[in-house]
Design a protein around this motif. Structure first.
Motif, PDB file in Angstrom:
ATOM      1  N   TRP A 331       0.802  -1.215   0.000  1.00  0.00           N
ATOM      2  CA  TRP A 331       0.000   0.000   0.000  1.00  0.00           C
ATOM      3  C   TRP A 331       0.844   1.280   0.000  1.00  0.00           C
ATOM      4  O   TRP A 331       0.847   2.033  -0.959  1.00  0.00           O
ATOM      5  CB  TRP A 331      -1.003  -0.033   1.163  1.00  0.00           C
ATOM      6  CG  TRP A 331      -1.897   1.182   1.205  1.00  0.00           C
ATOM      7  CD1 TRP A 331      -1.987   2.096   2.209  1.00  0.00           C
ATOM      8  CD2 TRP A 331      -2.831   1.607   0.203  1.00  0.00           C
ATOM      9  NE1 TRP A 331      -2.910   3.059   1.911  1.00  0.00           N
ATOM     10  CE2 TRP A 331      -3.444   2.778   0.671  1.00  0.00           C
ATOM     11  CE3 TRP A 331      -3.199   1.121  -1.053  1.00  0.00           C
ATOM     12  CZ2 TRP A 331      -4.410   3.483  -0.056  1.00  0.00           C
ATOM     13  CZ3 TRP A 331      -4.165   1.818  -1.782  1.00  0.00           C
ATOM     14  CH2 TRP A 331      -4.756   2.977  -1.290  1.00  0.00           C
ATOM     15  N   ASP A 361      -1.903  -5.126  -1.773  1.00  0.00           N
ATOM     16  CA  ASP A 361      -3.015  -4.380  -1.164  1.00  0.00           C
ATOM     17  C   ASP A 361      -4.008  -3.962  -2.246  1.00  0.00           C
ATOM     18  O   ASP A 361      -4.044  -4.533  -3.341  1.00  0.00           O
ATOM     19  CB  ASP A 361      -2.453  -3.193  -0.356  1.00  0.00           C
ATOM     20  CG  ASP A 361      -3.331  -2.793   0.803  1.00  0.00           C
ATOM     21  OD1 ASP A 361      -4.340  -2.094   0.559  1.00  0.00           O
ATOM     22  OD2 ASP A 361      -3.054  -3.179   1.962  1.00  0.00           O
ATOM     23  N   ASP A 362      -4.769  -2.948  -1.959  1.00  0.00           N
ATOM     24  CA  ASP A 362      -5.838  -2.441  -2.824  1.00  0.00           C
ATOM     25  C   ASP A 362      -5.345  -2.182  -4.259  1.00  0.00           C
ATOM     26  O   ASP A 362      -4.182  -1.841  -4.467  1.00  0.00           O
ATOM     27  CB  ASP A 362      -6.331  -1.123  -2.197  1.00  0.00           C
ATOM     28  CG  ASP A 362      -7.660  -0.680  -2.753  1.00  0.00           C
ATOM     29  OD1 ASP A 362      -8.167  -1.314  -3.676  1.00  0.00           O
ATOM     30  OD2 ASP A 362      -8.189   0.328  -2.227  1.00  0.00           O
ATOM     31  N   TRP A 406      -5.311  -8.275  -0.490  1.00  0.00           N
ATOM     32  CA  TRP A 406      -6.285  -7.390   0.173  1.00  0.00           C
ATOM     33  C   TRP A 406      -7.673  -7.578  -0.419  1.00  0.00           C
ATOM     34  O   TRP A 406      -7.820  -7.705  -1.636  1.00  0.00           O
ATOM     35  CB  TRP A 406      -5.813  -5.964  -0.049  1.00  0.00           C
ATOM     36  CG  TRP A 406      -6.656  -4.847   0.512  1.00  0.00           C
ATOM     37  CD1 TRP A 406      -6.463  -4.194   1.695  1.00  0.00           C
ATOM     38  CD2 TRP A 406      -7.771  -4.182  -0.122  1.00  0.00           C
ATOM     39  NE1 TRP A 406      -7.394  -3.188   1.843  1.00  0.00           N
ATOM     40  CE2 TRP A 406      -8.214  -3.158   0.744  1.00  0.00           C
ATOM     41  CE3 TRP A 406      -8.449  -4.364  -1.321  1.00  0.00           C
ATOM     42  CZ2 TRP A 406      -9.276  -2.309   0.449  1.00  0.00           C
ATOM     43  CZ3 TRP A 406      -9.529  -3.519  -1.614  1.00  0.00           C
ATOM     44  CH2 TRP A 406      -9.928  -2.505  -0.734  1.00  0.00           C
ATOM     45  N   ARG A 438     -16.063   7.287   1.183  1.00  0.00           N
ATOM     46  CA  ARG A 438     -14.954   6.900   0.311  1.00  0.00           C
ATOM     47  C   ARG A 438     -15.501   6.344  -1.017  1.00  0.00           C
ATOM     48  O   ARG A 438     -15.052   5.308  -1.497  1.00  0.00           O
ATOM     49  CB  ARG A 438     -14.052   5.868   0.999  1.00  0.00           C
ATOM     50  CG  ARG A 438     -12.625   5.910   0.488  1.00  0.00           C
ATOM     51  CD  ARG A 438     -11.834   4.670   0.869  1.00  0.00           C
ATOM     52  NE  ARG A 438     -10.432   4.841   0.481  1.00  0.00           N
ATOM     53  CZ  ARG A 438      -9.585   3.844   0.318  1.00  0.00           C
ATOM     54  NH1 ARG A 438      -9.963   2.605   0.536  1.00  0.00           N
ATOM     55  NH2 ARG A 438      -8.350   4.061  -0.037  1.00  0.00           N
ATOM     56  N   LYS A 471      -5.913  -9.782   3.812  1.00  0.00           N
ATOM     57  CA  LYS A 471      -6.169  -8.565   4.603  1.00  0.00           C
ATOM     58  C   LYS A 471      -7.618  -8.174   4.336  1.00  0.00           C
ATOM     59  O   LYS A 471      -7.978  -7.851   3.203  1.00  0.00           O
ATOM     60  CB  LYS A 471      -5.220  -7.448   4.183  1.00  0.00           C
ATOM     61  CG  LYS A 471      -5.463  -6.124   4.912  1.00  0.00           C
ATOM     62  CD  LYS A 471      -4.363  -5.126   4.601  1.00  0.00           C
ATOM     63  CE  LYS A 471      -4.681  -3.732   5.083  1.00  0.00           C
ATOM     64  NZ  LYS A 471      -3.707  -2.754   4.617  1.00  0.00           N
ATOM     65  N   ASP A 473     -10.491  -5.744   4.776  1.00  0.00           N
ATOM     66  CA  ASP A 473     -10.670  -4.323   5.097  1.00  0.00           C
ATOM     67  C   ASP A 473     -12.150  -3.957   5.155  1.00  0.00           C
ATOM     68  O   ASP A 473     -13.010  -4.679   4.642  1.00  0.00           O
ATOM     69  CB  ASP A 473      -9.944  -3.485   4.033  1.00  0.00           C
ATOM     70  CG  ASP A 473      -9.408  -2.183   4.595  1.00  0.00           C
ATOM     71  OD1 ASP A 473      -9.902  -1.738   5.641  1.00  0.00           O
ATOM     72  OD2 ASP A 473      -8.499  -1.606   3.977  1.00  0.00           O
ATOM     73  N   ASN A 475     -13.906  -0.047   4.946  1.00  0.00           N
ATOM     74  CA  ASN A 475     -13.438   1.338   4.960  1.00  0.00           C
ATOM     75  C   ASN A 475     -14.486   2.430   5.069  1.00  0.00           C
ATOM     76  O   ASN A 475     -14.220   3.570   4.691  1.00  0.00           O
ATOM     77  CB  ASN A 475     -12.593   1.590   3.706  1.00  0.00           C
ATOM     78  CG  ASN A 475     -11.170   1.113   3.915  1.00  0.00           C
ATOM     79  OD1 ASN A 475     -10.620   1.237   5.008  1.00  0.00           O
ATOM     80  ND2 ASN A 475     -10.571   0.552   2.887  1.00  0.00           N
ATOM     81  N   CYS A 513      -8.868  -5.187   9.292  1.00  0.00           N
ATOM     82  CA  CYS A 513      -8.512  -3.794   9.042  1.00  0.00           C
ATOM     83  C   CYS A 513      -9.815  -3.039   8.846  1.00  0.00           C
ATOM     84  O   CYS A 513     -10.791  -3.596   8.352  1.00  0.00           O
ATOM     85  CB  CYS A 513      -7.658  -3.717   7.774  1.00  0.00           C
ATOM     86  SG  CYS A 513      -7.162  -2.045   7.331  1.00  0.00           S
ATOM     87  N   GLY A 515     -10.082   0.961   7.758  1.00  0.00           N
ATOM     88  CA  GLY A 515      -9.477   2.297   7.701  1.00  0.00           C
ATOM     89  C   GLY A 515      -8.423   2.382   8.787  1.00  0.00           C
ATOM     90  O   GLY A 515      -8.443   3.286   9.615  1.00  0.00           O
ATOM     91  N   GLY A 516      -7.541   1.376   8.838  1.00  0.00           N
ATOM     92  CA  GLY A 516      -6.621   1.226   9.971  1.00  0.00           C
ATOM     93  C   GLY A 516      -7.322   0.416  11.042  1.00  0.00           C
ATOM     94  O   GLY A 516      -7.832  -0.675  10.793  1.00  0.00           O
ATOM     95  N   ASP A 535      -3.861   3.379  10.374  1.00  0.00           N
ATOM     96  CA  ASP A 535      -3.240   3.855   9.132  1.00  0.00           C
ATOM     97  C   ASP A 535      -2.113   4.831   9.428  1.00  0.00           C
ATOM     98  O   ASP A 535      -1.373   5.205   8.523  1.00  0.00           O
ATOM     99  CB  ASP A 535      -4.294   4.541   8.245  1.00  0.00           C
ATOM    100  CG  ASP A 535      -5.040   3.528   7.394  1.00  0.00           C
ATOM    101  OD1 ASP A 535      -4.580   2.380   7.278  1.00  0.00           O
ATOM    102  OD2 ASP A 535      -6.096   3.887   6.834  1.00  0.00           O
TER     103      ASP A 535
END
Ligand code: GLA
Length: 722
Positions: A331, A361-362, A406, A438, A471, A473, A475, A513, A515-516, A535
């Motif tokens: 990331w 990641d993303d 991710w 987001r 991972k 997530d 968000n 996860c 957003g952190g 994050d």
């Protein structure tokens, strides 16, 4: 472990007792939760005589008693743990003892994550209370574990009558803190926001209500589902502390009431704002589990008890004693800008530096080159990954690295093929245009079609057999929730997906996860042995975030990465060594482009990983202590983690800002064997345990900004001592 003595039910943990009493009129009273008491034949605490007027029908003024699961509105006018509507009217509940049973082991809670015995001796007490007039039955379950001072509690509420009932509050736990007085007690909570999660908040209680909670559809960045009560004088190594933690990831509420007589009532559970649950005759509602913890050895004692408990009874056991791979995450080094060649270049360098797992990641799926599109379209972007996920994983595996990826399964962008085909998948109030966070919407996990879609795509992704890590997530928060109880139903859907997929792929390591660290809770830890802490990866800001998190969550649960400088969140430049030292007090990894590091830095990465590997057994299983708090005024933080046998202790000291003419920092260790001789690895100097604990040592942190020292004390073997 659970003893019946006349009207008393006594739960005996490792160092604590939890005592209940069945009142002559049938009420279930709370007598004690605190340091272990011997079992005896006389009443523990006769109720204090009351001279004031009571309106209680049975001559029992429940407001003046400590209760296990009170209800407001009949003979107790303090806030209760349960509220029920019967025929649309508030039920004036009077719950009375019906029966109890004691069994070995720890029953699971249907549909919800909860603690497990995992081979440790434990016993469960189930007390049934009922109000036959309203047809409400409450079963209170308490499990006490031989190896712990934590008590696991939850409630099950059943419609035992003939009419419909509606629950409008169903807390997991209510505790009248009998050993504490409101005017002498502080409340501690973990507050924060995105990039500043779980900072410590401590305030004095007062007559009235102190409360924390979250209604954003996740346990949250703002207020973690945890609270502690402690004496005004309690410090990290002194005094009483009583913690309550929910094994839950949805909306939560912790309410601490201090009444006119200085009595404290702590109640917690699912947030009752926006909550309602209909119960037809015969139906049961199960609350999430609450983990109560009592320490008489200060906040460190509470942290250590929670760490031990979560490691032994919450985290998936298959990851408990194995090394977690040192990972590199794409990331912060590539964001959305990568292709296969770039990935393989970083992976090659990572391998040479001793890193074990590459995490993409993303940005790998659909048409995702920024955060406006493609969540929901979980197929590889052919321009970025021409050989697909399995093909890339194979190439990474061939380099000698594990591969991880991710996903954000609970979300979709309006600009996605998924939502074009299924516009009714996201949560929507329909009265207004959709609220985006987001650029994305939350999928409705109460819809079995959505649950099936998520389960299927994850299964397809993992079935290639080359993915070792996910991972997971999440968000954005939830909005547009219109149905009472919806968020709880959502979590029943999510827990089902997580349960199924982690059961089918038991060797895949899941890291949570949001957003952190927006969903860092014991519920998620039942599936994800580690969670991305924040994050914010700046080593100095992380001191507070990690120390706050460690107040109740184990170090091994905290994802902690070494990132590039200037740091991407605060633009601060800190020494490479300090970034690694702080990340070492968590589950260690990197999030920078190793291919761009100098030869010297690459060698340093190797050394950092080797150093981490040495201390990792302590990070995974040791006792954490805060020697100088990052939250205290001053410039200096010091943490210690000690092996259970007291033979090894690792100490991290970090100076925040240099200051002219500063005094030397003396650091006193804790929890060592006073008679043992320890050698400090860095200096080779010898100290006895008593000297390190009572007199301390000077770590000689370089007098520059953000400097740090990570050192270890190792007990000399008896051989060497002679
Ligand atoms: C969240 C996570 C980050 C990263 C991004 C990707 O913010 O916390 O670590 O995965 O999403 O979009």
């Amino acid at each position: 472990m659970i003893v019946e003595q006349g009207r008393y039910l006594i739960l005996q943990g490792k160092g604590i007792s939890y005592i209940l009493r069945i009142h002559e009129q049938g009420y279930l009273l709370h007598v004690y939760y605190g340091r272990k008491l011997r079992e005896n034949d006389f009443p523990y605490f006769p109720s204090a005589p009351r001279s004031f007027y009571t309106f209680a029908p049975d001559q029992v003024f429940l407001e003046g008693e400590s209760q296990e699961y009170p209800a407001f509105g009949y003979n107790d006018l303090k806030e209760g743990a349960v509220e029920v509507l019967a025929d649309g009217k508030i039920a004036a509940l009077s719950l009375k003892y019906k029966s109890h049973e004691i069994s070995d082991g720890k029953p699971a809670i249907d549909g919800l994550p909860s603690s497990k015995a995992n081979g440790v001796a434990c016993q469960t007490l189930a007390v049934t209370l009922s109000d036959d007039a309203y047809g409400v039955e409450v079963r209170l379950l308490y499990t006490v574990f031989e190896d712990s001072d934590v008590i696991a509690r939850h409630a099950e509420i059943r419609n035992s009558g003939k009419g419909a009932l509606r629950l409008t509050r169903a807390f997991s736990c209510c505790l009248d803190a009998t050993g504490m007085r409101g005017s002498e007690t502080d409340m501690i909570s973990l507050r924060g926001a995105w990039a500043k999660e779980r900072n410590l908040e401590r305030h004095s209680l007062f007559q009235g209500v102190s409360e924390i909670g979250n209604r954003t559809g996740e346990s949250g960045h703002y207020l973690n589902p945890f609270a502690a009560l402690c004496g005004r004088a309690t410090t990290s190594d002194y005094g009483d502390a009583l913690g309550a933690m929910l094994v839950y990831s949805g909306n939560h509420r912790f309410r601490v009431d201090v009444d006119a007589y200085d009595n404290i009532r702590l109640a917690c559970g699912i947030h009752d704002g926006g909550f309602a649950w209909d119960l037809a005759p015969g139906e049961t509602f199960r609350t999430p589990e609450c983990l109560l913890c009592f320490s008489w050895q200060g906040l460190d004692g509470m942290s250590q008890a929670y760490h031990d408990f979560l490691r032994a009874h919450i985290l998936p056991q298959r990851f408990r004693s194995s090394f977690r791979p040192v990972l590199i995450n794409s990331w912060e080094s590539m964001y959305f800008d990568f292709d296969e060649e770039k990935i393989l270049e970083v992976a090659r360098q990572a391998k040479q530096s001793g890193i074990e797992l590459f995490v993409l990641d993303d940005g790998w799926f659909g048409k995702r080159n920024d955060d406006t599109t493609s969540l929901g379209d979980w197929y590889p972007n052919p321009e970025k990954l021409p050989s697909g996920v399995a093909g890339l994983a194979e190439k990474i595996n061939a380099l000698g690295l594990k591969f991880g990826i991710w996903v954000e399964p609970e979300m979709a962008n309006p600009v996605s093929e998924l939502l074009k085909a299924h516009p009714d998948f996201p949560i929507a109030c329909k009265a207004h245009p959709p609220v985006l966070g987001r650029n994305q919407q939350v999928l409705d996990l109460t819809d079995p079609r959505v649950v099936e879609f998520i389960g299927k795509f994850l299964d397809e992704l993992l079935s290639c057999g080359k993915i070792s890590y996910i991972k997971w997530d999440m968000n954005r928060s939830m909005a547009e929730v219109t149905e009472p109880g919806f968020v709880h139903r959502y979590y029943l859907g999510l827990y089902k997906i997580l349960g199924d997929i982690t059961e089918k792929y038991p060797d895949v390591l899941f890291e949570g996860c949001s957003g952190g660290g927006g969903r860092f809770d014991a519920g998620m830890l039942c599936y994800h042995p580690q969670i991305w802490t924040s994050d914010d990866s700046d080593a100095i800001e992380r001191l507070r975030i990690q120390e706050g998190t460690a107040l109740c969550y184990p170090l091994s649960a905290m994802g902690a990465h070494v990132t590039a400088c200037p740091n991407h969140q605060v633009w601060r430049t800190t020494p490479f060594s300090t970034r690694a030292n702080v990340a070492s007090f968590g589950t260690f990894g990197y999030e920078l482009n190793v291919a761009r590091l100098s030869e010297e830095e690459k060698a340093e990465v190797k050394a950092q990983i080797a150093a981490y590997r040495k201390i990792e057994p302590l990070i995974r299983e040791g006792d954490f202590a805060v020697l100088h708090s990052a939250f205290a005024r001053g410039n200096f933080t010091a943490w210690q983690v000690t092996s259970k046998d007291k033979k090894r202790a690792v100490v991290l000291c970090v100076r925040t800002l240099a200051s002219a003419n500063a005094a030397g920092e003396r650091v006193r260790l804790r929890g060592l064997n006073p008679d043992a001789l320890y050698t400090e690895a860095r200096s080779g100097r010898n100290y006895y345990g008593d000297e390190l604990m009572y007199r301390g040592f000077f770590p000689s942190v370089p007098s520059t900004d953000f400097a740090s020292v990570l050192t270890e004390f190792v007990e000399e073997s008896e051989e060497t001592n002679r």
